[in-house]
Design an enzyme around this catalytic site. Structure first.
Site, short mmCIF file in Angstrom:
data_model
loop_
_atom_site.label_atom_id
_atom_site.label_comp_id
_atom_site.label_asym_id
_atom_site.label_seq_id
_atom_site.Cartn_x
_atom_site.Cartn_y
_atom_site.Cartn_z
N CYS A 257 0.79 -1.24 0.00
CA CYS A 257 0.00 0.00 0.00
C CYS A 257 0.82 1.28 0.00
O CYS A 257 0.75 2.06 -0.95
CB CYS A 257 -0.94 -0.02 1.21
SG CYS A 257 -2.12 -1.36 1.12
N1 LIG Z 1 -3.04 -6.26 1.91
C1 LIG Z 1 -3.49 -5.15 2.45
O1 LIG Z 1 -3.18 -4.83 3.57
C2 LIG Z 1 -4.46 -4.26 1.71
C3 LIG Z 1 -5.17 -3.32 2.45
C4 LIG Z 1 -6.06 -2.50 1.80
C5 LIG Z 1 -6.20 -2.60 0.42
N2 LIG Z 1 -5.49 -3.51 -0.28
C6 LIG Z 1 -5.71 -3.58 -1.72
O2 LIG Z 1 -6.50 -4.72 -2.01
C7 LIG Z 1 -6.14 -5.28 -3.27
C8 LIG Z 1 -5.73 -6.74 -3.09
O3 LIG Z 1 -4.58 -6.78 -2.28
P1 LIG Z 1 -4.13 -8.08 -1.49
O4 LIG Z 1 -3.18 -7.63 -0.45
O5 LIG Z 1 -5.33 -8.87 -1.09
O6 LIG Z 1 -3.35 -8.86 -2.63
P2 LIG Z 1 -2.81 -10.38 -2.58
O7 LIG Z 1 -1.65 -10.43 -3.51
O8 LIG Z 1 -2.64 -10.83 -1.17
O9 LIG Z 1 -4.02 -11.22 -3.18
C9 LIG Z 1 -4.44 -11.08 -4.46
C10 LIG Z 1 -4.92 -12.42 -4.94
O10 LIG Z 1 -5.52 -12.22 -6.21
C11 LIG Z 1 -5.16 -13.31 -7.04
N3 LIG Z 1 -5.34 -12.88 -8.41
C12 LIG Z 1 -4.55 -12.10 -9.18
N4 LIG Z 1 -5.13 -11.88 -10.35
C13 LIG Z 1 -6.31 -12.53 -10.33
C14 LIG Z 1 -7.35 -12.67 -11.26
N5 LIG Z 1 -7.31 -12.09 -12.45
N6 LIG Z 1 -8.40 -13.42 -10.91
C15 LIG Z 1 -8.47 -14.01 -9.71
N7 LIG Z 1 -7.51 -13.91 -8.78
C16 LIG Z 1 -6.44 -13.16 -9.09
C17 LIG Z 1 -3.76 -13.67 -6.65
O11 LIG Z 1 -3.47 -15.01 -6.98
C18 LIG Z 1 -3.81 -13.45 -5.13
O12 LIG Z 1 -4.15 -14.63 -4.43
C19 LIG Z 1 -5.04 -4.38 -3.80
O13 LIG Z 1 -5.61 -3.39 -4.59
C20 LIG Z 1 -4.47 -3.77 -2.54
O14 LIG Z 1 -3.87 -2.52 -2.79
C21 LIG Z 1 -4.63 -4.35 0.34
#
Ligand SMILES: NC(=O)c1ccc[n+]([C@@H]2O[C@H](COP(=O)([O-])OP(=O)(O)OC[C@H]3O[C@@H](n4cnc5c(N)ncnc54)[C@H](O)[C@@H]3O)[C@@H](O)[C@H]2O)c1
Length: 401
Positions: A257
Protein backbone atom coordinates in the site's frame (compact mmCIF):
# COMPACT_ATOMS: atom_id res chain seq x y z
CA UNK A 1 -27.32 -15.00 -1.54
CA UNK A 2 -24.20 -16.22 -3.31
CA UNK A 3 -21.14 -13.99 -3.17
CA UNK A 4 -18.18 -14.41 -5.51
CA UNK A 5 -14.91 -12.89 -4.36
CA UNK A 6 -12.29 -12.46 -7.08
CA UNK A 7 -8.83 -12.79 -5.52
CA UNK A 8 -8.24 -14.83 -2.37
CA UNK A 9 -5.26 -12.95 -0.95
CA UNK A 10 -5.07 -10.71 2.12
CA UNK A 11 -8.17 -8.73 1.24
CA UNK A 12 -10.27 -11.32 -0.59
CA UNK A 13 -9.79 -14.14 1.89
CA UNK A 14 -10.36 -11.85 4.86
CA UNK A 15 -13.67 -10.71 3.40
CA UNK A 16 -14.55 -14.32 2.50
CA UNK A 17 -14.07 -15.36 6.11
CA UNK A 18 -16.40 -12.60 7.35
CA UNK A 19 -18.98 -13.07 4.58
CA UNK A 20 -19.08 -16.85 5.13
CA UNK A 21 -21.11 -16.32 8.26
CA UNK A 22 -24.03 -14.89 6.27
CA UNK A 23 -23.67 -15.92 2.62
CA UNK A 24 -22.56 -18.73 0.38
CA UNK A 25 -19.10 -17.64 -0.76
CA UNK A 26 -17.15 -18.68 -3.86
CA UNK A 27 -13.54 -17.56 -3.69
CA UNK A 28 -12.17 -17.28 -7.21
CA UNK A 29 -8.40 -17.12 -7.59
CA UNK A 30 -6.24 -17.98 -10.58
CA UNK A 31 -3.54 -19.52 -8.40
CA UNK A 32 -4.27 -23.27 -8.30
CA UNK A 33 -1.94 -23.88 -5.34
CA UNK A 34 -3.76 -21.31 -3.18
CA UNK A 35 -7.15 -22.67 -4.25
CA UNK A 36 -6.17 -26.27 -3.40
CA UNK A 37 -4.85 -25.18 -0.03
CA UNK A 38 -8.01 -23.19 0.76
CA UNK A 39 -10.28 -26.08 -0.23
CA UNK A 40 -8.24 -28.25 2.15
CA UNK A 41 -9.20 -25.76 4.89
CA UNK A 42 -5.76 -24.18 5.25
CA UNK A 43 -5.54 -20.39 5.38
CA UNK A 44 -2.47 -18.67 3.95
CA UNK A 45 -3.29 -15.28 5.43
CA UNK A 46 -2.49 -13.97 8.92
CA UNK A 47 -5.71 -13.03 10.65
CA UNK A 48 -7.82 -15.63 8.84
CA UNK A 49 -8.02 -18.76 10.96
CA UNK A 50 -7.97 -22.11 9.19
CA UNK A 51 -10.67 -23.21 11.64
CA UNK A 52 -13.00 -20.49 10.30
CA UNK A 53 -12.47 -21.68 6.73
CA UNK A 54 -13.05 -25.29 7.78
CA UNK A 55 -16.30 -24.27 9.49
CA UNK A 56 -17.63 -22.59 6.34
CA UNK A 57 -16.46 -25.43 4.09
CA UNK A 58 -18.23 -27.97 6.32
CA UNK A 59 -21.41 -25.88 6.30
CA UNK A 60 -21.24 -25.71 2.47
CA UNK A 61 -20.73 -21.95 2.63
CA UNK A 62 -17.21 -21.68 1.21
CA UNK A 63 -15.52 -23.06 -1.85
CA UNK A 64 -12.40 -21.82 -3.63
CA UNK A 65 -12.09 -22.23 -7.38
CA UNK A 66 -10.02 -21.43 -10.45
CA UNK A 67 -12.98 -21.99 -12.77
CA UNK A 68 -14.73 -18.83 -13.94
CA UNK A 69 -17.91 -20.84 -14.52
CA UNK A 70 -18.26 -21.36 -10.75
CA UNK A 71 -19.09 -17.69 -10.25
CA UNK A 72 -21.84 -17.63 -12.87
CA UNK A 73 -24.67 -18.03 -10.34
CA UNK A 74 -23.40 -15.32 -7.95
CA UNK A 75 -25.66 -12.40 -6.99
CA UNK A 76 -22.83 -10.20 -5.81
CA UNK A 77 -19.18 -10.02 -6.89
CA UNK A 78 -16.33 -8.43 -4.95
CA UNK A 79 -13.08 -7.60 -6.77
CA UNK A 80 -10.00 -7.95 -4.53
CA UNK A 81 -7.04 -8.37 -6.88
CA UNK A 82 -3.60 -6.73 -6.81
CA UNK A 83 -3.07 -3.18 -8.06
CA UNK A 84 0.73 -2.92 -8.18
CA UNK A 85 3.02 -0.64 -10.14
CA UNK A 86 4.38 -1.58 -13.56
CA UNK A 87 8.15 -1.67 -14.27
CA UNK A 88 8.04 2.04 -15.09
CA UNK A 89 6.27 2.66 -11.74
CA UNK A 90 2.86 3.47 -13.21
CA UNK A 91 -0.53 1.97 -12.14
CA UNK A 92 -0.68 -1.59 -13.42
CA UNK A 93 -4.33 -2.39 -14.15
CA UNK A 94 -3.82 -5.84 -15.67
CA UNK A 95 -5.20 -7.75 -12.67
CA UNK A 96 -8.34 -5.61 -12.49
CA UNK A 97 -8.75 -6.00 -16.23
CA UNK A 98 -8.44 -9.81 -15.87
CA UNK A 99 -11.00 -9.81 -13.03
CA UNK A 100 -13.38 -7.81 -15.25
CA UNK A 101 -12.86 -10.38 -18.00
CA UNK A 102 -13.78 -13.23 -15.62
CA UNK A 103 -16.93 -11.36 -14.57
CA UNK A 104 -17.90 -10.31 -18.10
CA UNK A 105 -17.44 -13.76 -19.57
CA UNK A 106 -19.19 -15.68 -16.81
CA UNK A 107 -21.98 -13.58 -15.33
CA UNK A 108 -24.99 -13.30 -17.61
CA UNK A 109 -27.64 -11.89 -15.20
CA UNK A 110 -27.37 -8.49 -13.46
CA UNK A 111 -25.39 -8.53 -10.19
CA UNK A 112 -23.85 -5.99 -7.84
CA UNK A 113 -20.11 -5.61 -8.55
CA UNK A 114 -18.12 -4.06 -5.69
CA UNK A 115 -14.50 -3.10 -6.12
CA UNK A 116 -12.33 -3.36 -2.99
CA UNK A 117 -8.99 -3.10 -4.79
CA UNK A 118 -7.18 0.19 -4.28
CA UNK A 119 -7.03 2.30 -7.41
CA UNK A 120 -7.21 5.84 -8.76
CA UNK A 121 -10.40 7.93 -8.65
CA UNK A 122 -12.48 7.09 -11.71
CA UNK A 123 -11.52 3.39 -11.80
CA UNK A 124 -15.03 2.09 -11.12
CA UNK A 125 -16.75 4.42 -13.59
CA UNK A 126 -14.16 4.65 -16.35
CA UNK A 127 -12.30 1.34 -16.17
CA UNK A 128 -14.22 -1.45 -14.41
CA UNK A 129 -17.71 -0.84 -15.83
CA UNK A 130 -16.51 -0.44 -19.46
CA UNK A 131 -14.16 -3.43 -19.12
CA UNK A 132 -16.91 -5.75 -17.82
CA UNK A 133 -19.22 -4.53 -20.58
CA UNK A 134 -16.49 -5.13 -23.15
CA UNK A 135 -16.08 -8.76 -22.06
CA UNK A 136 -19.83 -9.49 -21.75
CA UNK A 137 -21.32 -11.27 -24.78
CA UNK A 138 -24.59 -9.37 -24.40
CA UNK A 139 -25.68 -6.18 -22.61
CA UNK A 140 -26.10 -6.84 -18.86
CA UNK A 141 -27.13 -3.96 -16.57
CA UNK A 142 -24.95 -4.68 -13.53
CA UNK A 143 -24.88 -2.40 -10.50
CA UNK A 144 -21.45 -1.00 -9.61
CA UNK A 145 -20.02 0.22 -6.30
CA UNK A 146 -16.73 0.82 -4.55
CA UNK A 147 -15.82 0.08 -0.96
CA UNK A 148 -12.08 0.44 -0.52
CA UNK A 149 -10.48 -2.06 1.81
CA UNK A 150 -8.72 -0.59 4.86
CA UNK A 151 -7.64 -3.81 6.57
CA UNK A 152 -4.19 -3.74 8.18
CA UNK A 153 -2.94 -7.36 8.18
CA UNK A 154 -1.62 -8.60 11.49
CA UNK A 155 -3.43 -5.90 13.47
CA UNK A 156 -5.40 -7.08 16.49
CA UNK A 157 -7.44 -4.02 17.49
CA UNK A 158 -9.03 -3.09 14.13
CA UNK A 159 -10.54 -5.54 11.68
CA UNK A 160 -13.31 -5.80 9.08
CA UNK A 161 -15.95 -5.50 11.75
CA UNK A 162 -14.88 -2.40 13.64
CA UNK A 163 -13.07 -0.40 10.93
CA UNK A 164 -15.51 2.14 9.44
CA UNK A 165 -16.13 1.33 5.79
CA UNK A 166 -16.48 3.92 3.02
CA UNK A 167 -18.81 3.11 0.17
CA UNK A 168 -20.58 4.63 -2.84
CA UNK A 169 -22.36 3.25 -5.87
CA UNK A 170 -22.64 4.52 -9.41
CA UNK A 171 -26.42 4.58 -8.82
CA UNK A 172 -28.62 4.95 -5.73
CA UNK A 173 -29.66 1.30 -6.02
CA UNK A 174 -26.02 0.19 -6.09
CA UNK A 175 -25.27 2.34 -3.03
CA UNK A 176 -28.22 0.88 -1.10
CA UNK A 177 -27.37 -2.72 -1.95
CA UNK A 178 -23.74 -2.16 -0.99
CA UNK A 179 -24.85 -0.82 2.40
CA UNK A 180 -27.10 -3.86 2.88
CA UNK A 181 -24.19 -6.23 2.11
CA UNK A 182 -21.59 -4.70 4.42
CA UNK A 183 -24.04 -3.91 7.22
CA UNK A 184 -24.17 -7.66 7.90
CA UNK A 185 -20.58 -7.73 9.12
CA UNK A 186 -19.36 -4.11 9.54
CA UNK A 187 -20.29 -1.94 12.52
CA UNK A 188 -19.96 1.44 10.85
CA UNK A 189 -20.66 2.33 7.24
CA UNK A 190 -19.81 5.74 5.83
CA UNK A 191 -21.63 6.67 2.64
CA UNK A 192 -19.95 9.24 0.39
CA UNK A 193 -21.45 11.11 -2.53
CA UNK A 194 -19.57 9.39 -5.38
CA UNK A 195 -17.25 6.45 -6.04
CA UNK A 196 -14.51 8.96 -6.87
CA UNK A 197 -14.64 10.38 -3.31
CA UNK A 198 -14.26 6.89 -1.81
CA UNK A 199 -11.42 6.01 -4.21
CA UNK A 200 -9.60 9.29 -3.54
CA UNK A 201 -10.09 9.06 0.25
CA UNK A 202 -8.44 5.63 0.31
CA UNK A 203 -5.47 6.92 -1.68
CA UNK A 204 -5.15 10.01 0.49
CA UNK A 205 -5.12 7.93 3.71
CA UNK A 206 -2.08 6.05 2.48
CA UNK A 207 -0.47 9.16 0.97
CA UNK A 208 -0.81 10.85 4.38
CA UNK A 209 1.16 7.98 5.90
CA UNK A 210 3.74 7.94 3.11
CA UNK A 211 4.45 11.68 3.37
CA UNK A 212 4.63 11.65 7.18
CA UNK A 213 6.92 8.62 7.19
CA UNK A 214 9.21 10.41 4.71
CA UNK A 215 9.16 13.51 6.91
CA UNK A 216 10.18 11.58 10.01
CA UNK A 217 12.83 9.69 8.02
CA UNK A 218 14.33 13.01 6.97
CA UNK A 219 13.98 14.27 10.54
CA UNK A 220 15.96 11.25 11.80
CA UNK A 221 18.83 12.32 9.55
CA UNK A 222 18.64 15.88 10.90
CA UNK A 223 18.59 14.79 14.58
CA UNK A 224 21.53 12.46 13.96
CA UNK A 225 23.49 15.35 12.40
CA UNK A 226 22.60 17.43 15.46
CA UNK A 227 23.74 14.66 17.81
CA UNK A 228 20.36 14.23 19.51
CA UNK A 229 18.03 11.25 19.77
CA UNK A 230 15.22 11.18 17.22
CA UNK A 231 13.09 9.02 19.53
CA UNK A 232 13.47 11.30 22.55
CA UNK A 233 12.69 14.31 20.35
CA UNK A 234 9.59 12.64 18.89
CA UNK A 235 8.40 11.62 22.35
CA UNK A 236 8.89 15.20 23.51
CA UNK A 237 6.89 16.57 20.55
CA UNK A 238 4.23 13.96 21.18
CA UNK A 239 3.46 15.40 24.63
CA UNK A 240 1.53 18.14 22.80
CA UNK A 241 -2.08 17.04 23.23
CA UNK A 242 -3.27 18.33 19.83
CA UNK A 243 -2.00 19.05 16.32
CA UNK A 244 0.73 16.39 16.33
CA UNK A 245 0.71 12.76 15.27
CA UNK A 246 3.75 10.61 15.95
CA UNK A 247 5.36 8.62 13.13
CA UNK A 248 8.62 6.76 13.65
CA UNK A 249 11.65 6.43 11.34
CA UNK A 250 12.58 3.22 9.54
CA UNK A 251 14.75 1.81 6.77
CA UNK A 252 11.99 2.73 4.32
CA UNK A 253 8.39 1.80 3.61
CA UNK A 254 7.16 -1.53 2.32
CA UNK A 255 4.04 -3.51 1.66
CA UNK A 256 1.48 -3.31 -1.06
CA UNK A 257 0.00 0.00 0.00
CA UNK A 258 2.21 2.84 1.23
CA UNK A 259 4.94 2.67 -1.46
CA UNK A 260 2.35 2.03 -4.21
CA UNK A 261 -0.99 3.78 -3.64
CA UNK A 262 0.36 7.37 -3.60
CA UNK A 263 1.73 6.76 -7.10
CA UNK A 264 -1.82 5.97 -8.26
CA UNK A 265 -2.83 9.39 -6.93
CA UNK A 266 0.18 11.08 -8.56
CA UNK A 267 -0.62 9.43 -11.91
CA UNK A 268 -4.20 10.68 -11.90
CA UNK A 269 -2.99 14.13 -10.75
CA UNK A 270 -0.63 14.22 -13.75
CA UNK A 271 -3.46 13.32 -16.12
CA UNK A 272 -5.45 16.27 -14.78
CA UNK A 273 -2.52 18.70 -14.76
CA UNK A 274 -2.50 18.97 -10.93
CA UNK A 275 0.74 18.89 -8.87
CA UNK A 276 1.82 15.85 -6.82
CA UNK A 277 5.16 17.17 -5.58
CA UNK A 278 4.88 15.88 -1.99
CA UNK A 279 4.16 12.35 -3.19
CA UNK A 280 7.20 12.22 -5.47
CA UNK A 281 9.56 13.72 -2.89
CA UNK A 282 8.25 11.41 -0.16
CA UNK A 283 8.80 8.41 -2.43
CA UNK A 284 12.41 9.48 -3.02
CA UNK A 285 13.15 10.13 0.67
CA UNK A 286 11.72 6.75 1.69
CA UNK A 287 13.60 4.89 -1.06
CA UNK A 288 16.86 6.66 -0.12
CA UNK A 289 16.58 5.64 3.57
CA UNK A 290 18.11 2.22 2.82
CA UNK A 291 21.25 3.89 1.45
CA UNK A 292 21.39 6.24 4.45
CA UNK A 293 21.25 3.24 6.82
CA UNK A 294 24.03 1.42 4.97
CA UNK A 295 26.12 4.62 4.86
CA UNK A 296 25.80 4.93 8.65
CA UNK A 297 26.75 1.29 9.18
CA UNK A 298 29.72 1.61 6.84
CA UNK A 299 30.94 4.79 8.58
CA UNK A 300 30.83 2.99 11.95
CA UNK A 301 32.78 0.01 10.58
CA UNK A 302 36.07 1.41 9.31
CA UNK A 303 34.47 2.99 6.22
CA UNK A 304 34.37 -0.35 4.38
CA UNK A 305 31.97 -3.28 4.30
CA UNK A 306 34.10 -5.34 1.91
CA UNK A 307 34.14 -8.99 3.00
CA UNK A 308 32.23 -8.31 6.25
CA UNK A 309 29.45 -10.72 7.13
CA UNK A 310 26.24 -8.76 7.59
CA UNK A 311 23.03 -10.26 8.93
CA UNK A 312 19.83 -8.41 8.09
CA UNK A 313 17.36 -9.15 10.88
CA UNK A 314 13.72 -9.12 9.76
CA UNK A 315 12.97 -8.93 6.02
CA UNK A 316 9.16 -8.75 6.16
CA UNK A 317 7.94 -5.24 5.41
CA UNK A 318 6.48 -4.91 8.91
CA UNK A 319 6.42 -6.85 12.20
CA UNK A 320 4.54 -10.12 12.65
CA UNK A 321 3.63 -10.73 9.00
CA UNK A 322 5.36 -12.86 6.35
CA UNK A 323 4.72 -10.29 3.61
CA UNK A 324 7.90 -9.14 1.82
CA UNK A 325 6.29 -7.03 -0.91
CA UNK A 326 8.29 -3.83 -1.51
CA UNK A 327 10.20 -4.48 1.73
CA UNK A 328 12.95 -1.99 2.61
CA UNK A 329 15.15 -5.01 3.43
CA UNK A 330 15.50 -5.65 -0.30
CA UNK A 331 17.18 -2.27 -0.90
CA UNK A 332 19.30 -2.53 2.26
CA UNK A 333 20.60 -5.92 1.09
CA UNK A 334 21.26 -4.60 -2.44
CA UNK A 335 23.31 -1.66 -1.08
CA UNK A 336 25.27 -3.98 1.21
CA UNK A 337 26.07 -6.44 -1.58
CA UNK A 338 27.10 -3.61 -3.91
CA UNK A 339 29.68 -2.65 -1.29
CA UNK A 340 31.11 -6.16 -1.10
CA UNK A 341 29.46 -7.32 2.15
CA UNK A 342 28.62 -11.02 2.56
CA UNK A 343 24.91 -10.76 3.35
CA UNK A 344 22.52 -13.23 4.92
CA UNK A 345 19.18 -12.56 6.57
CA UNK A 346 17.24 -13.90 9.51
CA UNK A 347 13.45 -13.98 9.49
CA UNK A 348 11.72 -17.15 10.64
CA UNK A 349 8.30 -15.60 10.00
CA UNK A 350 9.20 -15.25 6.30
CA UNK A 351 11.21 -18.52 6.20
CA UNK A 352 12.39 -18.46 2.60
CA UNK A 353 12.70 -15.58 0.15
CA UNK A 354 14.31 -15.19 -3.29
CA UNK A 355 15.46 -18.82 -3.10
CA UNK A 356 17.36 -18.17 0.16
CA UNK A 357 16.50 -19.49 3.61
CA UNK A 358 16.40 -17.65 6.91
CA UNK A 359 19.91 -17.83 8.46
CA UNK A 360 20.62 -18.40 12.17
CA UNK A 361 20.49 -15.31 14.37
CA UNK A 362 24.18 -15.44 15.28
CA UNK A 363 27.78 -15.28 14.14
CA UNK A 364 27.80 -12.13 11.96
CA UNK A 365 30.25 -9.21 12.04
CA UNK A 366 27.36 -6.78 11.70
CA UNK A 367 23.60 -7.08 12.25
CA UNK A 368 21.11 -4.57 10.86
CA UNK A 369 17.60 -4.78 12.27
CA UNK A 370 15.07 -3.82 9.59
CA UNK A 371 11.95 -5.45 11.09
CA UNK A 372 11.48 -6.68 14.66
CA UNK A 373 8.88 -9.45 14.97
CA UNK A 374 7.45 -10.01 18.46
CA UNK A 375 8.66 -13.62 18.28
CA UNK A 376 12.33 -12.58 17.97
CA UNK A 377 14.08 -12.16 21.28
CA UNK A 378 15.77 -8.78 21.79
CA UNK A 379 18.72 -10.32 23.69
CA UNK A 380 19.40 -12.76 20.85
CA UNK A 381 19.52 -9.87 18.38
CA UNK A 382 22.01 -7.99 20.56
CA UNK A 383 24.15 -11.16 20.83
CA UNK A 384 24.02 -11.92 17.09
CA UNK A 385 26.95 -9.63 16.19
CA UNK A 386 29.51 -7.38 17.91
CA UNK A 387 27.98 -4.40 16.06
CA UNK A 388 24.18 -4.06 15.80
CA UNK A 389 22.40 -1.22 14.00
CA UNK A 390 18.69 -0.92 14.75
CA UNK A 391 16.33 0.88 12.36
CA UNK A 392 13.22 0.05 14.40
CA UNK A 393 13.84 1.89 17.67
CA UNK A 394 12.96 -1.28 19.58
CA UNK A 395 16.40 -2.61 20.55
CA UNK A 396 18.00 -0.96 23.56
CA UNK A 397 21.72 -0.30 23.97
CA UNK A 398 22.76 -0.57 20.31
CA UNK A 399 23.44 1.90 17.51
CA UNK A 400 20.44 3.06 15.52
CA UNK A 401 18.63 5.81 13.65
N1 LIG B 1 -3.04 -6.26 1.91
C1 LIG B 1 -3.49 -5.15 2.45
O1 LIG B 1 -3.18 -4.83 3.57
C2 LIG B 1 -4.46 -4.26 1.71
C3 LIG B 1 -5.17 -3.32 2.45
C4 LIG B 1 -6.06 -2.50 1.80
C5 LIG B 1 -6.20 -2.60 0.42
N2 LIG B 1 -5.49 -3.51 -0.28
C6 LIG B 1 -5.71 -3.58 -1.72
O2 LIG B 1 -6.50 -4.72 -2.01
C7 LIG B 1 -6.14 -5.28 -3.27
C8 LIG B 1 -5.73 -6.74 -3.09
O3 LIG B 1 -4.58 -6.78 -2.28
P1 LIG B 1 -4.13 -8.08 -1.49
O4 LIG B 1 -3.18 -7.63 -0.45
O5 LIG B 1 -5.33 -8.87 -1.09
O6 LIG B 1 -3.35 -8.86 -2.63
P2 LIG B 1 -2.81 -10.38 -2.58
O7 LIG B 1 -1.65 -10.43 -3.51
O8 LIG B 1 -2.64 -10.83 -1.17
O9 LIG B 1 -4.02 -11.22 -3.18
C9 LIG B 1 -4.44 -11.08 -4.46
C10 LIG B 1 -4.92 -12.42 -4.94
O10 LIG B 1 -5.52 -12.22 -6.21
C11 LIG B 1 -5.16 -13.31 -7.04
N3 LIG B 1 -5.34 -12.88 -8.41
C12 LIG B 1 -4.55 -12.10 -9.18
N4 LIG B 1 -5.13 -11.88 -10.35
C13 LIG B 1 -6.31 -12.53 -10.33
C14 LIG B 1 -7.35 -12.67 -11.26
N5 LIG B 1 -7.31 -12.09 -12.45
N6 LIG B 1 -8.40 -13.42 -10.91
C15 LIG B 1 -8.47 -14.01 -9.71
N7 LIG B 1 -7.51 -13.91 -8.78
C16 LIG B 1 -6.44 -13.16 -9.09
C17 LIG B 1 -3.76 -13.67 -6.65
O11 LIG B 1 -3.47 -15.01 -6.98
C18 LIG B 1 -3.81 -13.45 -5.13
O12 LIG B 1 -4.15 -14.63 -4.43
C19 LIG B 1 -5.04 -4.38 -3.80
O13 LIG B 1 -5.61 -3.39 -4.59
C20 LIG B 1 -4.47 -3.77 -2.54
O14 LIG B 1 -3.87 -2.52 -2.79
C21 LIG B 1 -4.63 -4.35 0.34
Amino acid sequence: MKVAIIGQGYVGLTISAFAGEFFEVVGFDNNQRIVDQLNAGVSHIEGVESSTLQKWIKAGRYQATTHGGDISSANLVVIAVPTPLSDDRQPDMKYIEAACKTIGENIKAPVLVINESTSYPGTLRNFIKPAIEKYSASVVEHLYAISPERVDPGRGDYNQKNTPRLYAGLTTEATEKTREFYSRFCDELVEVSSPEVAEAAKLFENTFRQVNIALVNEFAQITNALGISVYETLDAANTKPYGFMKFTPSAGVGGHCIPVDPTYLAAVADQHGAPATFIRRANDVNLEMSKYVVDRVQADNGASLLGKSVLVVGVAYKPNVADVRETAAELVIAHLRKRGAVVSWHDDVVGSWHGEKSAPLSGADIAIVVTKHDSVDEKSIVASAPYVFDTTGKIKGVKGL
